[in-house]
Structure formats: C-alpha cells, structure tokens
Design an enzyme around this catalytic site. Structure first.
Site, PDB file in Angstrom:
ATOM      1  CB  SER A   1     -12.613 -16.017 -36.520  1.00 30.46           C
ATOM      2  OG  SER A   1     -12.482 -16.050 -35.116  1.00 30.46           O
TER       3      SER A   1
ATOM      4  CE1 TYR B   1     -12.971 -21.646 -37.101  1.00 25.67           C
ATOM      5  CE2 TYR B   1     -12.230 -20.216 -35.318  1.00 25.67           C
ATOM      6  CZ  TYR B   1     -13.131 -20.505 -36.320  1.00 25.67           C
ATOM      7  OH  TYR B   1     -14.184 -19.657 -36.550  1.00 25.67           O
TER       8      TYR B   1
END
Lengths: 244, 459
Positions: free
Chosen positions: A137, A150
C-alpha cells in the site's frame, strides 16, 4: 499453470481471479471466510467457464500454511502465480491502546505474508519459475499518525518483497510489489476525497498486465508514484508537524 | 462487530426527482448484508440496486439504504436448462454480456439493461414480450430473502408461496432480496428480426397489435402531441429473436456508444426549456416522417431493439435539473379505447408534451398483489417536472385510468395520491396482510411505501 489468490473476498482479488480464469488459467481462491471464497469461485466459474477452486486460508494460522499450500497444489497443480491480496487495516486508534489489536494487524499484513512467501519461494526456486505478487500500500511509503500500525506492516512487507526479489532474481522467480492508492473498495467506501478513486476491475487489469510484464514495483493508479515521491520528500522536521 | 460503513449520502431515482438523504452502506459479502440489518439501530431499511426506478421507490429518508451493486456473484448455471442462480445485485447487462455468446437471453428485459435482478423482481418488470412470456417473476423459481426478524427465508411458487407472491412486485418492502434463480431463454444469435410499421392513428395501432400475436416482442412509439384524425399515430415495432445463421450489425449510435461512452453521454443537465411543447412537437414530426409509409423489415442487434436509450449514458439529464417522471398505466381491454383517447386528449389540452411515449398491449398473465402488469393496453409517458400544472394533469389522468379500471406502475411513480392508488389495486389489503405478517415492525420502508401506506404509515 495455476494461480493462487489469497484474500479472495476483496474486490480486487475477485476481479483478478476473473482476469486469470478468462485467460485460461486454473485459479484457486482462498479466504478466511470459506463460504465467501466459494461464492467468488462460483462466480468466476460461471462467468468465465474456466476453472476456479476455493478453500479456507487463515493468514494468522502460520503453522497451517505449509499444509494449506499442499492442498492447493493437490487441487490445481504447481503454483505459477501467487497473489497475496489479504490484509487488515485494523483500527489505528484501537491499535494504539491495545497491543493485541496492533499485533493482529502486523501479523495479518506482515508476519503471515513472510510465512507464505518463504514457502512459495522454496517451491518456486526448485522449479526455477513462478511469480509472487504482493499487494502492499502507499500507506507503507511513509509513517503517518492516522494509520502507522497498518502502514508500518505494509511498509515492512514492501521492504521484505524487495529483499526477496533480490534473492530470487537469479532463480528466475519474479517478485512484484503492488502499491495501491485509492481503489473503490470497502476500505474507501464513503471516503470523501478530491483524488480520483480507481475502479477495481481497472486495477485488476493493470496488475494482471504488470505481472505478465514482470514489473518490479507497480503503483496504481500510476500518479500515486508521483504523490508518494512528494510525500516522501517532505523533510521529517516539517512532516512531523503535519496531520495527514 | 459489523464491518459495514454507513455513509451519509443523497440518492435519487432515474427521474432525479425527488432526492433524499440516507445512511448508505455498500456490503460486499453476504455476511455484511445480514450485519446491515442487525446494526440498523432502530432505523428502517431498504435495498437500492441500480437506481432505475424513476421516483421514490428506492429512497428512504431517515433510514438505512443498502446498495446491492457489489452483491453480484453468479452462483450456478445449468446450460441444459438455462437456470441461473445469482445474487440480487447482478445486472441484466452482465447477464447479457455473459450469456448471449452462449445462446441465452434474460426471459424478460425492460427498456434498459442497467437494472439488477433484485430490482427486476421487486418491480416485477415487464418487457416487449409480456403478451407471450408474462413478467419477470414468471421465470423465477426461488428467491432468497432476508426478512425482518433476521432470518434468511427461501420462497418461490412452491415454498412460502405467499411471501413469494408479496415479494414479486412488492417494491422491496417484504425483505431484502439476496439471490434468486431465474430461467434464461435460448437464442441462436444476438439479432432480432424486426418489422416496423408506420401506424397513422390509434385505430390502426390496435389493428396492427391484434395481428402481431405471432411476434414475441411488440411495442409502439406514440406521438402524443399530434391531434385530430392522426391522434395516436406512431411507429409500431415487432420482432423476434432471429433464427440460426442470421447475421447483422450494430446501429451507428450503439457502436459509437460502445466505442466512446463519454462521447454519447449527457454529462451535464440540459436547460429546463430544452424539452418543451415546441421542441417535442418538432421531434415527433421528424421522427414520424423519417419512417416511410407502411412497413420496413430489418435485422437488428438486440441492443438498439431493446435498449435504444442505453446508448446515450445519462439521458435522464436531458430534462434538466428539475428532473422528470414517467406516467405509466394499463387499462383493461375496451373495443372503443375510450380511456386511451381521453388520456391523449387530456395531454393535448394541457399543453404539456411528453417527449417519449410508448404503447403496448399486455397479455393475459397477471401476478396480482401490487405488481403492475395486467391485461390491456399500457402507455408510458415521460414528463419533465413542470410543477403544479403537471401534477394537476396527472391527477386528471388518474381519474380516467381509475374510471376505466386501470392502474399505474409504482416503479415509475413519485406522486400518485394514496386514495387513488388504493382503488387501483383491489388485492392491496391481502398484500398488506402478508407483508405485515412478515414484517410487523415495519423494518422495510421506502418513501413510496410511506406515501402510499404500504409500510411505515402516513408521513
């Protein structure tokens, strides 16, 4: 020729399964929710008239990973392409106060990926062929207060893939890092942003092409490479004062 | 923990009138749909598919709306029989795309392919083949429904038949449709053998319609501006799926629309005056004269035959920011066609033109309840929202339809008064009793349902 897609209940993974199945490859989709994975497999089978099997995959059941991969190979043969599309954004706020919550996010996004990738790397190296695609990501490109648990796990995953790519290069095994910006999925649903949000099927086509073109690091939508290079270029002394 | 995110969002139907704000979720997994019902926190709930109802059927103020678009998995298909099991958010476009190359076609299609199967059941949609094949639900054998108490109930003609009966045409007020089994029809190729016939007046429309029973698909464009001896003139289209070996091509507009959807698009609102009495009259004249007298035979692709307007994305924006509505009604057969004539006269007298008007004779098959199709001639008329004069006109049309024993289509409605609606559907009390038995707490509501007292009472 078979393709394994882990985390198959994500929309991007579902679309990817279509791309490979309509291309004539045997696909195996797996997710923690086996019923849901079966629905995805059924859809791929009906729409493409191709082969799509499904099974249960629990990312955090590290001990079960080897047996899981064996069962996949028994069903669809040697794994040519493995796509790691699983992940869990968790809740940043919860992760700050509760280490177990933080560890879960790290385990799903990073530890599990390492475990699976090492097993895949071993068998692919043996056959001197194969492709591992990790969906990381842009959140992993720079730590931000809003999602650094995250983000750090995804960032570690990207770093890991970089090393793996380096190691497997001479064996002829391809490793690709995909860094996704905003895609119209459950994660971004309801998000109000001025940045265009990509459609999952366009994302799947781009990843499919990039994998076949043996790309190394692939940003999608492409302009995110530019955005992230700007974000990464901001001096830390200034960045720490921002609320991004 | 529920994984649904509820976002404040304004939704509208195809007519872009009215527009309503709700809390909206878009589940992607079956479990998330079940969660949506569990975490509604006392709010009423409604499903929303592709938003092709024209009015307020899929809208819900101060409630929770569940978008079904991502519940779009095709679960099983039997090429021997044509039975397809799929989730509620699968669109007819996807079914066509997937199955036309394999020789199958949806049993019934409306004027657009951009509807979901869930919506098709909830509206019990009809098509050009109603006189032969009935409505959409005539080809459904099983519906999986999430009902008010949180259970998933399977219903069909042979299983919980009352619930099935109330769900068909039930406008989403009996529960949330999760999946269904529908039977696709066999075809040999994507083409339609079409005949178009210029009909000079209403009398001739009914003559041609009567002798077209051997065509599976019929519909007629209707000029509802021209009066006098030419009242009811139009272009009658009839067709059937072409036999094996037929070849053809796409129309220019469809090819353009496919190649560059953004090109054939209405990306901005037209000015409110764009469709007025004068422009509509001019359009009607040209459209009618363009067709030679008599009959033209052709082979056409299914897209321009069934979905001519789909080639122009967002054509609904042509009506401007004011939005529009469709008045669609059916009246029982009557040799004198009195009601149809009165309606056309009333429209002419009002000075409000309908840009798009179609007429078709429905067949005998009728589902009952609050499902729309019933035997007799059906007319659909589009009107730009023109304030009180339009609503007054529609009230007068209601009177004519009601006096003739007819009814209007809820899928297109945003304004029919409750007392009028109640007289149009004699089986309404029975439908309500079944609905209330399955949902005594009125969990499933809609603006349309509240307005007409179907669920949620008066507002």
């Amino acid at each position: 020729m078979s393709v394994l897609i882990l985390g198959a209940t994500s929309r991007i993974a579902h679309e990817l399964a279509h791309r490979y199945a309509e291309n004539g490859q045997s696909v195996f989709v797996a997710a923690r929710d086996a019923d849901e994975a079966a629905r995805v497999a059924a859809d791929v089978g009906v729409r493409t008239e191709g082969t799509c099997a499904s099974g249960r995959f629990d990312a955090t059941d590290f001990a079960g990973h080897a047996a899981f991969l064996d069962s996949v190979r028994e069903t669809v043969g040697p794994i040519e392409v493995a796509i790691l599309a699983f992940g869990d954004m968790g809740d940043q706020h919860a992760s700050e106060g509760d280490f177990e919550a933080a560890r879960h996010v790290i385990d799903v996004n990073y530890t599990a990926a390492v475990s699976i990738c090492e097993l895949l790397a071993a068998s692919m190296t043996e056959r001197a062929a194969g492709s591992i695609v990790g969906i990381a990501s842009v959140a992993g490109d720079r730590g931000r207060q809003s999602n650094y648990i995250y983000g750090s796990a995804k960032g570690a995953f990207a770093l890991y893939l970089q090393g793996l790519r380096n190691r497997l290069f001479k064996s002829g095994v391809h490793v690709m890092t995909v860094k996704l910006g905003f895609v119209d999925t459950r994660m971004t649903y309801g998000l109000k942003t001025g940045i265009p949000i990509a459609a999952p099927d366009a994302v799947s086509r781009a990843i499919f092409d990039a994998q076949r073109g043996r790309s190394d690091v692939f940003y999608y939508p492409h302009f995110w490479r530019g955005i992230m290079s700007v974000v990464k270029a901001i001096p830390e002394a200034a960045f720490k004062r921002l609320s991004l | 923990m529920s994984q649904n995110r509820w976002a404040q969002q304004t939704l509208w139907g195809w007519g872009r009138y009215p527009r309503v704000e709700s809390l909206v979720a878009r589940p992607e997994r079956r479990k998330e749909v079940l969660d949506a019902l569990a975490d509604r926190q006392g709010d009423p709930v409604l499903a929303f598919g592709l938003g092709r109802c024209y009015g307020d059927a899929a809208l819900l103020r101060e409630g929770r709306v569940v978008l079904t678009r991502r519940l779009d998995r095709m679960l099983a298909f039997d090429p021997e029989t044509g039975w397809l099991r799929c989730e509620a958010g699968v669109s007819l476009e996807e079914i066509l795309h997937t199955f036309v190359p394999r020789g199958f076609f949806p049993p019934v299609v409306p004027g657009t392919q951009f509807v979901t199967v869930g919506g098709a059941i909830a509206c019990d949609i009809h098509g050009k083949n109603h006189h032969v094949d009935g409505s959409f639900a005539d080809h459904i054998r099983r519906v999986e429904l999430l009902v008010a108490d949180g259970r998933v109930v399977t219903c069909g003609p042979d299983e919980e038949p009352e619930l099935f009966w109330a769900t068909v045409g039930g406008m989403g007020l009996t529960g949330l449709i999760l999946s269904c089994e529908l039977q696709l029809a066999r075809i040999d190729n994507p083409y339609i053998e079409m005949e178009s016939i210029r009909v000079e007046n209403l009398e001739q429309f009914f003559e041609v319609s009567a002798e077209s029973g051997h065509f599976t698909h019929t519909v007629s464009w209707l000029d509802c501006v021209t009066t006098g001896k030419a009242t009811g003139r139009g272009i009658f289209m009839r067709g059937r799926h072409a036999p094996a070996g037929t070849t053809g091509g796409l129309s220019l507009l469809s090819r353009l629309g496919r190649a560059a959807p953004a090109l054939i698009n209405f990306p901005v609102d037209g000015p409110d005056w764009m469709l007025n009495q004068a422009t509509i009259k001019a359009f009607n004249e040209v459209y009618f004269r363009k067709h030679p007298k008599g009959q033209v035979n052709s082979i056409v692709h299914y897209e321009p035959f069934f979905f001519p307007l789909d080639a122009v994305r967002n054509w609904n924006r042509m009506y401007g920011n004011r939005g529009f509505l469709q008045y669609q009604f059916v009246v029982p057969p009557d040799p004198s066609h009195k009601a149809i004539r009165l309606v056309l006269e009333e429209i002419t007298r009002s000075g409000l033109g309908s840009f798009l008007a179609v007429i078709k004779e429905f067949g005998e098959r009728q589902h009952g309840g609050i499902s729309f199709p019933a035997p007799g001639p059906m007319i659909a008329l589009d009107f730009g929202i023109a304030g009180q004069p339009l609503f007054d006109l529609l009230d007068r049309l209601d009177r004519i339809v009601l006096d003739a024993g007819g009814r209007i289509y809820l899928g297109k409605d945003s304004r029919v008064p409750r007392h009028v609606f109640e007289q149009m559907f004699p089986e309404l009390p029975k439908w309500k009793a079944v609905r209330d038995a399955w949902d005594p707490g009125h969990v499933f509501q809609s603006e349309l349902g509240r307005r007409l007292g179907l669920s949620g009472g008066q507002r």
